[in-house]
Write a protein that holds these residues in place. Structure first.
Motif, mmCIF file in Angstrom:
data_model
loop_
_atom_site.group_PDB
_atom_site.id
_atom_site.type_symbol
_atom_site.label_atom_id
_atom_site.label_comp_id
_atom_site.label_asym_id
_atom_site.label_seq_id
_atom_site.Cartn_x
_atom_site.Cartn_y
_atom_site.Cartn_z
ATOM 1 N N PRO A 281 0.798 -1.231 0.000
ATOM 2 C CA PRO A 281 0.000 0.000 0.000
ATOM 3 C C PRO A 281 0.834 1.285 0.000
ATOM 4 O O PRO A 281 0.276 2.362 0.188
ATOM 5 N N ARG A 282 2.173 1.191 -0.165
ATOM 6 C CA ARG A 282 2.996 2.388 -0.015
ATOM 7 C C ARG A 282 2.634 3.462 -1.028
ATOM 8 O O ARG A 282 2.546 4.650 -0.699
ATOM 9 N N GLU A 283 2.409 3.063 -2.277
ATOM 10 C CA GLU A 283 2.130 4.049 -3.325
ATOM 11 C C GLU A 283 0.679 4.025 -3.807
ATOM 12 O O GLU A 283 0.244 4.942 -4.499
ATOM 13 N N LEU A 284 -0.058 2.989 -3.448
ATOM 14 C CA LEU A 284 -1.435 2.881 -3.904
ATOM 15 C C LEU A 284 -2.224 2.021 -2.927
ATOM 16 O O LEU A 284 -1.801 0.913 -2.584
ATOM 17 N N SER A 285 -3.355 2.545 -2.463
ATOM 18 C CA SER A 285 -4.263 1.740 -1.654
ATOM 19 C C SER A 285 -5.237 1.029 -2.590
ATOM 20 O O SER A 285 -5.677 1.595 -3.593
ATOM 21 N N LEU A 286 -5.574 -0.209 -2.255
ATOM 22 C CA LEU A 286 -6.397 -1.022 -3.145
ATOM 23 C C LEU A 286 -7.449 -1.781 -2.349
ATOM 24 O O LEU A 286 -7.134 -2.435 -1.349
ATOM 25 N N VAL A 287 -8.700 -1.663 -2.782
ATOM 26 C CA VAL A 287 -9.804 -2.431 -2.195
ATOM 27 C C VAL A 287 -10.491 -3.178 -3.322
ATOM 28 O O VAL A 287 -10.827 -2.591 -4.356
ATOM 29 N N CYS A 288 -10.686 -4.476 -3.126
ATOM 30 C CA CYS A 288 -11.325 -5.319 -4.144
ATOM 31 C C CYS A 288 -12.626 -5.905 -3.615
ATOM 32 O O CYS A 288 -12.672 -6.373 -2.472
ATOM 33 N N PHE A 289 -13.642 -5.870 -4.438
ATOM 34 C CA PHE A 289 -14.911 -6.493 -4.083
ATOM 35 C C PHE A 289 -14.819 -7.969 -4.451
ATOM 36 O O PHE A 289 -14.626 -8.318 -5.608
ATOM 37 N N ASP A 290 -14.975 -8.807 -3.459
ATOM 38 C CA ASP A 290 -14.896 -10.267 -3.553
ATOM 39 C C ASP A 290 -13.524 -10.729 -3.088
ATOM 40 O O ASP A 290 -12.494 -10.200 -3.514
ATOM 41 N N ASP A 291 -13.548 -11.713 -2.219
ATOM 42 C CA ASP A 291 -12.339 -12.244 -1.616
ATOM 43 C C ASP A 291 -12.066 -13.614 -2.227
ATOM 44 O O ASP A 291 -12.677 -14.602 -1.843
ATOM 45 N N LEU A 292 -11.175 -13.678 -3.194
ATOM 46 C CA LEU A 292 -10.906 -14.917 -3.926
ATOM 47 C C LEU A 292 -9.623 -15.581 -3.433
ATOM 48 O O LEU A 292 -8.734 -14.924 -2.896
ATOM 49 N N GLU A 293 -9.521 -16.889 -3.646
ATOM 50 C CA GLU A 293 -8.411 -17.659 -3.098
ATOM 51 C C GLU A 293 -7.046 -17.131 -3.558
ATOM 52 O O GLU A 293 -6.102 -17.070 -2.781
ATOM 53 N N TRP A 294 -6.932 -16.753 -4.837
ATOM 54 C CA TRP A 294 -5.625 -16.341 -5.337
ATOM 55 C C TRP A 294 -5.117 -15.072 -4.661
ATOM 56 O O TRP A 294 -3.908 -14.810 -4.622
ATOM 57 N N MET A 295 -6.037 -14.297 -4.088
ATOM 58 C CA MET A 295 -5.627 -13.050 -3.444
ATOM 59 C C MET A 295 -4.779 -13.293 -2.207
ATOM 60 O O MET A 295 -3.986 -12.437 -1.803
ATOM 61 N N SER A 296 -4.933 -14.475 -1.588
ATOM 62 C CA SER A 296 -4.172 -14.773 -0.378
ATOM 63 C C SER A 296 -2.687 -14.976 -0.669
ATOM 64 O O SER A 296 -1.860 -14.954 0.247
ATOM 65 N N PHE A 297 -2.340 -15.167 -1.936
ATOM 66 C CA PHE A 297 -0.945 -15.396 -2.295
ATOM 67 C C PHE A 297 -0.201 -14.090 -2.596
ATOM 68 O O PHE A 297 1.003 -14.111 -2.847
ATOM 69 N N LEU A 298 -0.929 -12.983 -2.606
ATOM 70 C CA LEU A 298 -0.300 -11.702 -2.903
ATOM 71 C C LEU A 298 0.415 -11.167 -1.674
ATOM 72 O O LEU A 298 -0.046 -11.319 -0.549
ATOM 73 N N SER A 299 1.522 -10.520 -1.899
ATOM 74 C CA SER A 299 2.272 -9.903 -0.813
ATOM 75 C C SER A 299 2.457 -8.427 -1.132
ATOM 76 O O SER A 299 2.815 -8.074 -2.261
ATOM 77 N N PRO A 300 2.169 -7.543 -0.183
ATOM 78 C CA PRO A 300 1.865 -7.785 1.225
ATOM 79 C C PRO A 300 0.394 -8.090 1.511
ATOM 80 O O PRO A 300 0.003 -8.153 2.668
#
Length: 405
Positions: free
Chosen positions: A294-313
């Motif tokens: 989130p240092r340069e961009l804050s991001l909010v996504c509608f829907d919590d999908l499995e692949w999102m858990s692999f993203l860092s941070p």
């Protein structure tokens, strides 16, 4: 070697010591039989390797014990989880399930419905492409076929439906970003269908607080309306240039649209992606641009999908109760098949409050999933995003993960 002949109901009846009619009732699961008699018949059937003739049974009962589902895109994780919920309920009730894909195309949806009707299904769950006319679905309603609409409604159709309160959930997500200090919030959405006055007309009416017919809006337009309402509530101006109308259910198209958005001199400090497909495109654009979340961009996504858990941070998400939506749709349909007769029910999953909102001090764990539905029976705070620094971008910090999911 001679082929072994199939066991018949008469064979089962003879071995069980009952009449053919009694054996037929037990094996066809209709009518009454004593428990002792039922067990005798079932034991005889197992011993003979008897298999029920579903076609013959349907001719007697008028039921196939099968339901059909027309999904928009079975490859989409949103529908995959919903279908699992449907299957769990249907199978527990000893019903069969036929699934057909529409690819969000009306012609394919009509063919899918016709195919399932030819299979003599006892009821249908449909995610409709056409939320205004849908003559093929109205014909089913008029014919008395049990029908449940999923994710979207159809104007004037008083049938059971299961949806999420997309407007309220999106409003909370965007309000959290605004509370963190963001004033330039991008939105990325398909917005495939046309609205009266086009996109600019919709924005104008949404910001003016005009009453819009929201029941038949596609989810992407409902989520845009939530975005607009959050800005209106905060008395914050909306720059139309920040709204990316992708115009396709495509992660690649979304990535291209967001790339152009990021190339603007005055790019947004936060982005709200309205579903999983759009989120995938946004992540691709963020990676290509070399931006740090989130240092340069804050991001909010509608829907919590499995692949999102692999993203860092990690990224902040609004979680939809997809499994529970499928379970609710299947339960309602089976109730209709069993004779429940009342006006159409609208099950709208509503999200919890966000009174604690965004924290000024970041949590130590990464990412966050917030339920978009009260069905989870959990209390969650709003999405965690990073407060805006004086430069207009997020301070370096790690977003938090909440146990709510």
């Amino acid at each position: 070697m001679a082929k072994k002949s199939k066991a018949t109901i008469a064979d089962v009846a003879r071995l069980a010591g009952v009449s053919t009619a009694t054996a037929g009732r037990v094996l066809g699961r209709y009518g009454y039989a004593k428990e002792e008699t039922r067990e005798q018949v079932m034991q005889a059937a197992r011993k003979l390797g008897y298999r029920t003739n579903a076609l013959a049974r349907s001719l007697i009962t008028g039921k196939t014990r099968t339901i059909g589902v027309v999904a928009g895109d079975i490859q989409n994780p949103f529908y995959a989880s919903i279908l699992r919920g449907i299957a769990d309920v249907v199978e527990s009730r000893d019903f069969g399930l036929l699934i057909v894909n529409s690819d969000e195309r009306l012609d394919k949806e009509i063919r899918a419905v016709n195919l399932l009707m030819e299979k003599q299904v006892d009821g249908l769950i449909v995610s409709p492409c056409d939320t205004l006319r849908a003559h093929h679905l109205r014909d089913l309603q008029a014919a008395g076929l049990p029908l449940v609409l999923l994710d979207r409604g159809v104007a004037g159709m008083a049938v059971d439906r299961v949806t999420v309160d997309n407007i309220a959930a999106s409003e909370r997500a965007v309000a959290a970003l605004i509370s963190a200090g963001h004033t330039r919030i991008g939105l990325v959405s398909e917005l495939l269908e046309e609205q009266e006055g086009g996109l600019n007309g919709f924005i104008r009416r949404g910001l003016a607080g005009e009453v819009l017919s929201t029941d038949t809006l596609y989810p992407s337009w409902q989520r845009l309306l939530g975005y607009l309402r959050a800005h209106r509530q905060a008395e914050l101006e909306v720059a139309p240039s920040l709204i990316c109308r992708v115009g396709a259910y495509s992660a690649g198209a979304a990535q291209a649209a967001v790339k152009a958005l990021f190339e603007n001199a005055d790019r947004p400090s936060a982005v709200f992606a309205t579903d999983g497909t759009m989120s995938e495109g946004v992540i691709g654009a963020v990676s290509a641009a070399g931006l740090a979340v989130p240092r340069e961009l804050s991001l909010v996504c509608f829907d919590d999908l499995e692949w999102m858990s692999f993203l860092s941070p990690g990224i902040t998400t609004m979680a939809q109760p997809r499994l529970a939506m499928g379970e609710a749709a299947a339960t309602m349909l089976l109730e209709r098949i069993e004779g429940y007769d009342a006006e159409g029910r609208a099950v709208v999953k509503r999200g919890p409050g966000t009174s604690s909102g965004v924290r000024s001090r970041p949590r130590t764990m990464r990412g966050k999933a917030v339920s978009a539905s009260s069905l989870t029976r959990q209390r969650c705070a709003g999405p965690v995003v990073q407060p805006v620094s004086p430069t207009g971008f997020s301070r370096r910090s790690q977003p938090g993960r909440d146990p709510c999911r």
